[in-house]
Design a protein around this motif. Sequence first.
Motif, PDB file in Angstrom:
ATOM      1  N   ASP A  52     -39.922  -1.091 -20.826  1.00  0.00           N
ATOM      2  CA  ASP A  52     -41.155  -0.848 -20.926  1.00  0.00           C
ATOM      3  C   ASP A  52     -41.931  -1.973 -20.026  1.00  0.00           C
ATOM      4  O   ASP A  52     -41.967  -3.196 -20.179  1.00  0.00           O
ATOM      5  N   PHE A  53     -42.295  -1.484 -19.066  1.00  0.00           N
ATOM      6  CA  PHE A  53     -42.790  -2.436 -18.081  1.00  0.00           C
ATOM      7  C   PHE A  53     -44.373  -2.687 -18.451  1.00  0.00           C
ATOM      8  O   PHE A  53     -44.940  -1.896 -18.724  1.00  0.00           O
ATOM      9  N   SER A  54     -44.593  -3.794 -17.900  1.00  0.00           N
ATOM     10  CA  SER A  54     -46.150  -4.418 -18.391  1.00  0.00           C
ATOM     11  C   SER A  54     -46.526  -5.379 -17.185  1.00  0.00           C
ATOM     12  O   SER A  54     -45.536  -6.309 -16.850  1.00  0.00           O
ATOM     13  N   LEU A 135     -45.437  -1.568 -12.652  1.00  0.00           N
ATOM     14  CA  LEU A 135     -44.771  -0.187 -13.196  1.00  0.00           C
ATOM     15  C   LEU A 135     -45.135   0.083 -14.403  1.00  0.00           C
ATOM     16  O   LEU A 135     -44.468   0.873 -15.019  1.00  0.00           O
ATOM     17  N   GLN A 136     -46.178  -0.435 -15.002  1.00  0.00           N
ATOM     18  CA  GLN A 136     -46.522  -0.083 -16.316  1.00  0.00           C
ATOM     19  C   GLN A 136     -46.897   1.296 -16.497  1.00  0.00           C
ATOM     20  O   GLN A 136     -47.370   2.101 -15.567  1.00  0.00           O
ATOM     21  N   GLY A 137     -46.127   2.087 -17.543  1.00  0.00           N
ATOM     22  CA  GLY A 137     -46.249   3.463 -17.871  1.00  0.00           C
ATOM     23  C   GLY A 137     -45.494   4.266 -17.054  1.00  0.00           C
ATOM     24  O   GLY A 137     -45.361   5.301 -17.180  1.00  0.00           O
ATOM     25  N   PHE A 138     -44.453   3.587 -16.139  1.00  0.00           N
ATOM     26  CA  PHE A 138     -43.121   4.580 -15.515  1.00  0.00           C
ATOM     27  C   PHE A 138     -41.927   4.307 -16.150  1.00  0.00           C
ATOM     28  O   PHE A 138     -41.763   3.122 -16.586  1.00  0.00           O
ATOM     29  N   ARG A 139     -41.307   5.289 -16.371  1.00  0.00           N
ATOM     30  CA  ARG A 139     -40.055   5.245 -17.052  1.00  0.00           C
ATOM     31  C   ARG A 139     -39.029   6.017 -16.248  1.00  0.00           C
ATOM     32  O   ARG A 139     -39.322   7.046 -15.596  1.00  0.00           O
ATOM     33  N   LEU A 140     -37.785   5.464 -16.139  1.00  0.00           N
ATOM     34  CA  LEU A 140     -36.720   6.270 -15.257  1.00  0.00           C
ATOM     35  C   LEU A 140     -35.417   6.220 -16.144  1.00  0.00           C
ATOM     36  O   LEU A 140     -35.163   5.209 -16.749  1.00  0.00           O
ATOM     37  N   ALA A 141     -34.667   7.326 -16.459  1.00  0.00           N
ATOM     38  CA  ALA A 141     -33.583   7.222 -17.094  1.00  0.00           C
ATOM     39  C   ALA A 141     -32.364   8.005 -16.335  1.00  0.00           C
ATOM     40  O   ALA A 141     -32.709   9.077 -15.295  1.00  0.00           O
ATOM     41  N   ILE A 142     -31.206   7.705 -16.722  1.00  0.00           N
ATOM     42  CA  ILE A 142     -30.121   8.497 -16.013  1.00  0.00           C
ATOM     43  C   ILE A 142     -29.150   8.955 -17.315  1.00  0.00           C
ATOM     44  O   ILE A 142     -28.781   8.158 -18.175  1.00  0.00           O
ATOM     45  N   ASP A 143     -29.123  10.138 -17.720  1.00  0.00           N
ATOM     46  CA  ASP A 143     -28.441  10.737 -18.511  1.00  0.00           C
ATOM     47  C   ASP A 143     -27.458  11.471 -18.492  1.00  0.00           C
ATOM     48  O   ASP A 143     -26.686  11.643 -19.626  1.00  0.00           O
TER      49      ASP A 143
END
Length: 375
Positions: A52-54, A135-143
């Motif tokens: 979680d970016f802030s 980058l707050q509110g941005f999320r990246l995933a590799i599933d």
Amino acid sequence: MVYFRFVNTIVHRQSFWIGFLLAVLELTTAQGAELEAQRDGVIEAASYVTPDFSGDQNTNPAWQTEIEKLGSLYVRLRISADGVTPVEAVLRIRDRSGRLVREYTASDLLSRGSFWSAVVPGDYALVSLHASGSLQGFRLAIDQIAYQAHGGAPLSTVGIDEKEPIANYADDAVIARIERPVARLLFVEGGIPRTCTGFLIDTGELMTNNHCVNSQAACESALAIFGYQHDRGGLLHFGEQFECAKFQEERSSVELDYAALQLRGNPATIWGTLSLSGTDPAPTSGIFIVQHPAGEPKKISKKGCLVSAVPVDGRASETDFAHSCDTVGGSSGSPMFNASGDVIGLHHYGFGEGGDWSENRAIRMKRIVDELSHR
């Protein structure tokens, strides 16, 4: 007909061997043939997620992870992003040597939803997220992770395997010209990584078999890789990747087992296109095929490569010709040439043990040209 393909064991970091067996089932009848594209590896679940970016990012990269599948020949990543679009952010994917394979902006990531990344050659990928600002509110995933091991049983080899590296014909003016538009095709279908061959026939249009790519979903996972081959000195060039943008249903046929894919970008400006012939080859005439057998670097089959009979039945009456050119799973979608370098056939079936066909088969390009002209 039943094909079985055995894929080599992959070594993982945990210092133990995990063996796996991939079986490719190709059931074929002389009429209404049901074919399946060559399996090319496995897909594993993954759980790489950004924190979680802030606030503003004071360090770069803001996030980084290493992914390794020792012994694999390539790695692909299933990526998704959601949330707020950062002002400036970019995801970079590099191989073990540090070479940049592909770069995606945050806005590009958010617009794509879940997608398969470019192919990273080798068994290692370094994934890093770089940003200036928040980058707050941005999320990246590799599933998911797809990876490949070497495979390829010579089930459709006629006698001695006489496939050769394409570099052996670098001094042949015709072959040096026509081999360039031929590409290795990688895609995911039914949750399985698969491989075929394809070739450029227009500015961004690639032809392959319908039994390889036959839907928009498969297209969106597909990559055409041009120039994946050894040079004269034995050095392997990984080539240039182009994503599939559209499966052109109106330029595809189940009966004639061909499909046309529109690629992103304009690969033809660098790699050229091939000419489709509206004339059948003569029985016993010499031909040749350029292919990526089992997803391997580009090869040619020319020695002992002859038309056995024309016409013969394929998925419909008199759609094919029989030939004696050496192929293997993954050669599906390869162009077959006459001595002048015109495409006279589209390879789509390799014989194995038993079954209804005892020869390799290619669709007559004359039939495809005639159908495309009417469409």
